[in-house]
Design a protein around this motif. Structure first.
Motif, PDB file in Angstrom:
ATOM      1  N   UNK A 149       1.000  -1.176  -0.170  1.00  0.00           N
ATOM      2  CA  UNK A 149       0.106  -0.082  -0.040  1.00  0.00           C
ATOM      3  C   UNK A 149       0.792   1.436   0.043  1.00  0.00           C
ATOM      4  N   UNK A 150       0.304   2.081  -0.424  1.00  0.00           N
ATOM      5  CA  UNK A 150       1.095   3.578  -0.273  1.00  0.00           C
ATOM      6  C   UNK A 150      -0.154   4.543  -0.013  1.00  0.00           C
ATOM      7  N   UNK A 151       0.482   5.361   1.122  1.00  0.00           N
ATOM      8  CA  UNK A 151      -0.487   6.425   1.988  1.00  0.00           C
ATOM      9  C   UNK A 151       0.019   7.673   1.997  1.00  0.00           C
ATOM     10  N   UNK A 152      -0.642   8.645   1.084  1.00  0.00           N
ATOM     11  CA  UNK A 152      -0.405  10.080   1.157  1.00  0.00           C
ATOM     12  C   UNK A 152      -0.691  10.611   2.605  1.00  0.00           C
ATOM     13  N   UNK A 153       0.426  11.156   3.213  1.00  0.00           N
ATOM     14  CA  UNK A 153       0.517  11.801   4.567  1.00  0.00           C
ATOM     15  C   UNK A 153       0.063  13.133   4.678  1.00  0.00           C
ATOM     16  N   UNK A 154      -0.078  13.848   3.363  1.00  0.00           N
ATOM     17  CA  UNK A 154      -0.072  15.274   3.581  1.00  0.00           C
ATOM     18  C   UNK A 154       1.201  16.016   2.820  1.00  0.00           C
ATOM     19  N   UNK A 155       1.027  17.055   2.410  1.00  0.00           N
ATOM     20  CA  UNK A 155       1.940  17.779   1.612  1.00  0.00           C
ATOM     21  C   UNK A 155       2.966  16.798   0.670  1.00  0.00           C
ATOM     22  N   UNK A 156       3.891  16.767   0.827  1.00  0.00           N
ATOM     23  CA  UNK A 156       4.895  15.864  -0.225  1.00  0.00           C
ATOM     24  C   UNK A 156       5.400  14.571   0.494  1.00  0.00           C
ATOM     25  N   UNK A 157       4.754  14.131   1.778  1.00  0.00           N
ATOM     26  CA  UNK A 157       5.120  13.105   2.637  1.00  0.00           C
ATOM     27  C   UNK A 157       4.143  11.903   2.247  1.00  0.00           C
ATOM     28  N   UNK A 158       5.011  10.678   1.915  1.00  0.00           N
ATOM     29  CA  UNK A 158       4.023   9.475   1.583  1.00  0.00           C
ATOM     30  C   UNK A 158       4.875   8.340   2.711  1.00  0.00           C
ATOM     31  N   UNK A 159       3.968   7.509   2.740  1.00  0.00           N
ATOM     32  CA  UNK A 159       4.334   6.099   3.572  1.00  0.00           C
ATOM     33  C   UNK A 159       4.161   5.028   2.528  1.00  0.00           C
ATOM     34  N   UNK A 160       4.879   4.021   2.114  1.00  0.00           N
ATOM     35  CA  UNK A 160       4.539   2.828   1.392  1.00  0.00           C
ATOM     36  C   UNK A 160       5.266   1.725   2.237  1.00  0.00           C
ATOM     37  N   UNK A 161       4.428   0.706   1.979  1.00  0.00           N
ATOM     38  CA  UNK A 161       4.545  -0.514   2.362  1.00  0.00           C
ATOM     39  C   UNK A 161       4.989  -1.655   1.554  1.00  0.00           C
ATOM     40  N   UNK A 162       5.921  -2.521   1.989  1.00  0.00           N
ATOM     41  CA  UNK A 162       6.331  -3.496   0.985  1.00  0.00           C
ATOM     42  C   UNK A 162       6.732  -4.912   1.605  1.00  0.00           C
ATOM     43  N   UNK A 163       6.480  -5.871   1.050  1.00  0.00           N
ATOM     44  CA  UNK A 163       6.770  -7.257   1.729  1.00  0.00           C
ATOM     45  C   UNK A 163       7.768  -8.122   0.689  1.00  0.00           C
ATOM     46  N   UNK A 164       8.572  -8.764   1.249  1.00  0.00           N
ATOM     47  CA  UNK A 164       9.526  -9.669   0.565  1.00  0.00           C
ATOM     48  C   UNK A 164       9.114 -10.927   1.286  1.00  0.00           C
ATOM     49  N   UNK A 165       8.530 -11.911   0.521  1.00  0.00           N
ATOM     50  CA  UNK A 165       8.099 -13.140   1.115  1.00  0.00           C
ATOM     51  C   UNK A 165       9.002 -14.332   1.179  1.00  0.00           C
ATOM     52  N   UNK A 166      10.322 -14.032   0.588  1.00  0.00           N
ATOM     53  CA  UNK A 166      11.162 -15.014   0.539  1.00  0.00           C
ATOM     54  C   UNK A 166      12.304 -14.869   1.534  1.00  0.00           C
ATOM     55  N   UNK A 167      12.853 -15.784   2.293  1.00  0.00           N
ATOM     56  CA  UNK A 167      13.703 -15.420   3.232  1.00  0.00           C
ATOM     57  C   UNK A 167      15.015 -15.195   2.673  1.00  0.00           C
ATOM     58  N   UNK A 168      15.755 -14.134   3.113  1.00  0.00           N
ATOM     59  CA  UNK A 168      16.985 -13.666   2.590  1.00  0.00           C
ATOM     60  C   UNK A 168      17.993 -13.567   3.868  1.00  0.00           C
ATOM     61  N   UNK A 169      19.206 -13.729   3.688  1.00  0.00           N
ATOM     62  CA  UNK A 169      20.108 -13.260   4.585  1.00  0.00           C
ATOM     63  C   UNK A 169      20.320 -11.677   4.910  1.00  0.00           C
ATOM     64  N   UNK A 170      20.838 -10.983   5.894  1.00  0.00           N
ATOM     65  CA  UNK A 170      20.634  -9.895   6.137  1.00  0.00           C
ATOM     66  C   UNK A 170      21.259  -8.739   5.140  1.00  0.00           C
ATOM     67  N   UNK A 171      22.448  -9.030   4.666  1.00  0.00           N
ATOM     68  CA  UNK A 171      23.269  -8.248   3.431  1.00  0.00           C
ATOM     69  C   UNK A 171      22.538  -8.171   2.284  1.00  0.00           C
ATOM     70  N   UNK A 172      21.410  -8.860   2.066  1.00  0.00           N
ATOM     71  CA  UNK A 172      20.545  -8.522   0.963  1.00  0.00           C
ATOM     72  C   UNK A 172      19.619  -8.047   0.972  1.00  0.00           C
ATOM     73  N   UNK A 173      18.947  -7.523   2.451  1.00  0.00           N
ATOM     74  CA  UNK A 173      17.990  -6.856   2.679  1.00  0.00           C
ATOM     75  C   UNK A 173      18.268  -5.096   2.209  1.00  0.00           C
ATOM     76  N   UNK A 174      17.208  -4.443   1.663  1.00  0.00           N
ATOM     77  CA  UNK A 174      17.705  -3.048   1.121  1.00  0.00           C
ATOM     78  C   UNK A 174      16.364  -2.437   0.725  1.00  0.00           C
ATOM     79  N   UNK A 175      16.906  -0.965   0.880  1.00  0.00           N
ATOM     80  CA  UNK A 175      15.791  -0.108   0.314  1.00  0.00           C
ATOM     81  C   UNK A 175      16.240   0.701  -0.819  1.00  0.00           C
ATOM     82  N   UNK A 176      15.397   1.360  -1.439  1.00  0.00           N
ATOM     83  CA  UNK A 176      15.745   2.230  -2.753  1.00  0.00           C
ATOM     84  C   UNK A 176      14.705   3.288  -2.801  1.00  0.00           C
ATOM     85  N   UNK A 177      15.088   4.989  -2.352  1.00  0.00           N
ATOM     86  CA  UNK A 177      13.836   5.807  -2.281  1.00  0.00           C
ATOM     87  C   UNK A 177      14.338   6.924  -3.115  1.00  0.00           C
TER      88      UNK A 177
END
Length: 435
Positions: free
Chosen positions: A238-266
């Motif tokens: 989901x993606x929620x507009x919080x007012x102004x130019x602020x937004x909050x999005x939720x992402x799921x990765x359903x496959x188990x991974x080790x920690x070094x492969x976890x990442x964000x891109x904004x």
């Protein structure tokens, strides 16, 4: 990462692996088609393979690096006592100018061996405000790169715990490359610190068991502003507009991974999406970049389909929910569904891009599915990944081009490697200074 492949590894991989006779004769499913259970052998990795000593009560054999190398044994041994199941991460990255974040992690884990009252998590450079154990505030302390947490009562085998950690600050990074980047109006992380020992760099942005053995699924809640939005690994919930130019999005990765492969891109990204008809079915493809780079990025990835087909032919069905690349400012890393790819590469020729995107794609079998146990066995993922770029060349340009590439690589190894590496060193276990 894209080191040159030692010729010996190329030969070993070439001899050991045999192509499947035909795509139609296999019944291997993709990961997201599998009913997920704790003991699914296709999902099991590292110490979580069925029959491993941690589940049978028998001692688990450990790989012991030579004394001169960093010992990852204590970090790995935690997985005999605890099984991390899921990280739910809330990350407020609206303070782009301050290059800092406010964060809240909820970590679900099972206790495998009871009797203890404390446990430690890896966390480097960030300050913890408070910790709750199943909703109850508990004592904690931080020193070095560890967060020590005291349980409210003695742990028992079979306990399922939800640990909450409130923390924040400016994420750490590696002196060369790795860590969290705030650059060129984008925010992203590389989970390997290239000059850090051990190199695992999940710990610089969330509390975790930062080793190659422990795998978990992820949920990311990313709050951003200034025209920057998360284009993350996994899939958008989901993606929620919080007012102004602020937004909050939720992402799921359903496959188990080790920690070094976890990442964000904004960032102010756009997605160029397509579907590739692979040997085992359709595979979504997503190229993520700033709008001004979309035409050039698409042109430099025109041969990506050859890489997908070559690697499915040799390594088996592509396991992840999409093939994805996102343009960053520095470094390449094999992040599942969202490979970090340096923007400078799309200024290079087709051959250079093919070599790199095929290498990183090869990691989705070698590194993302099959991973080393300790950092000194880095050849286990880097060797076959580099060989994957050779297989891409053969699939696209023919066997003669493949032979020329292997000969060129052999010449480089014989003439240059010992000079660049300042001597001859074992392939496995690699000395820390030369990983």
């Amino acid at each position: 990462m894209n080191p040159r492949l030692v010729f010996l590894v190329t030969c070993i991989v070439a001899l050991v692996w045999v192509a499947p006779s035909s795509a139609q004769n296999t019944s291997l499913p993709r990961l997201h088609d599998i009913q997920k259970t704790k003991r699914n052998p296709f999902l099991a990795q590292g110490c979580h393979v069925a029959g491993c000593g941690q589940h049978t009560g028998q001692p688990t054999p450990r790989v012991s690096p030579p004394p001169a190398n960093y010992d990852m044994g204590p970090s790995i041994a935690r997985s005999d006592s605890f099984d991390v199941l899921h990280y739910d991460l809330f990350l407020d990255v609206t303070d782009y100018g301050g290059q800092s974040m406010d964060a809240h992690a909820t970590i679900d884990f099972d206790v495998l061996i009871g009797g203890g009252n404390t446990m430690w998590w890896d966390l480097q450079g960030l300050v913890v405000d408070s910790v709750a154990w199943d909703g109850e505030p508990v004592l904690f302390n931080q020193w070095d790169s560890r967060l020590h947490v005291q349980s409210p009562s003695t742990m028992a085998a079979g306990d399922n715990v939800s640990l909450e950690v409130w923390y924040g600050g400016q994420p750490d990074d590696d002196p060369y490359w790795g860590g969290m980047y705030y650059a060129s109006n984008i925010i992203y992380n590389l989970g390997i610190g290239l000059t850090s020992i051990p190199p695992n760099f999940g710990k610089v942005w969330y509390p975790c068991f930062d080793n190659f053995v422990e795998r978990a699924t992820y949920t990311y809640h990313i709050k951003s502003a200034g025209g920057r939005r998360a284009h993350n690994q996994g899939h958008l919930v989901e993606s929620i507009e919080l007012g102004g130019d602020t937004v909050q999005s939720t992402w799921n990765l359903d496959h188990p991974i080790p920690t070094h492969l976890s990442a964000i891109a904004v960032g102010p990204f756009v997605d160029v999406e397509s579907v590739h008809n692979g040997l085992y079915g359709d595979i979504p493809v997503r190229l993520t970049c700033k709008a001004a780079d979309s035409t050039l990025m698409k042109a430099k990835f025109v041969d990506l389909g050859f890489a997908i087909d070559a690697l499915e032919h040799w390594w088996g069905p592509y396991a992840w929910e999409r093939v994805g690349y996102v343009l960053t400012t520095d470094g390449a890393l094999e992040i599942p569904t969202n490979i970090a790819y340096p923007r400078s590469m799309i200024e290079q020729n087709l051959f250079a891009n093919g070599d790199l995107f095929a290498h990183e794609l090869g990691h989705h079998w070698w590194g993302d599915l099959v991973a080393p146990t300790i950092h000194n066995h880095m050849w286990l993922k880097e060797g076959p990944a580099e060989y994957s770029s050779h297989l891409f060349t053969e699939w696209k340009d023919g066997h003669e081009a493949f032979v020329d590439l292997v000969k060129d690589n052999q010449q480089f190894v014989l003439e240059e490697c010992h000079i660049q590496d300042e001597g001859f060193h074992p392939l496995s276990p690699m000395p820390d200074d030369h990983i």
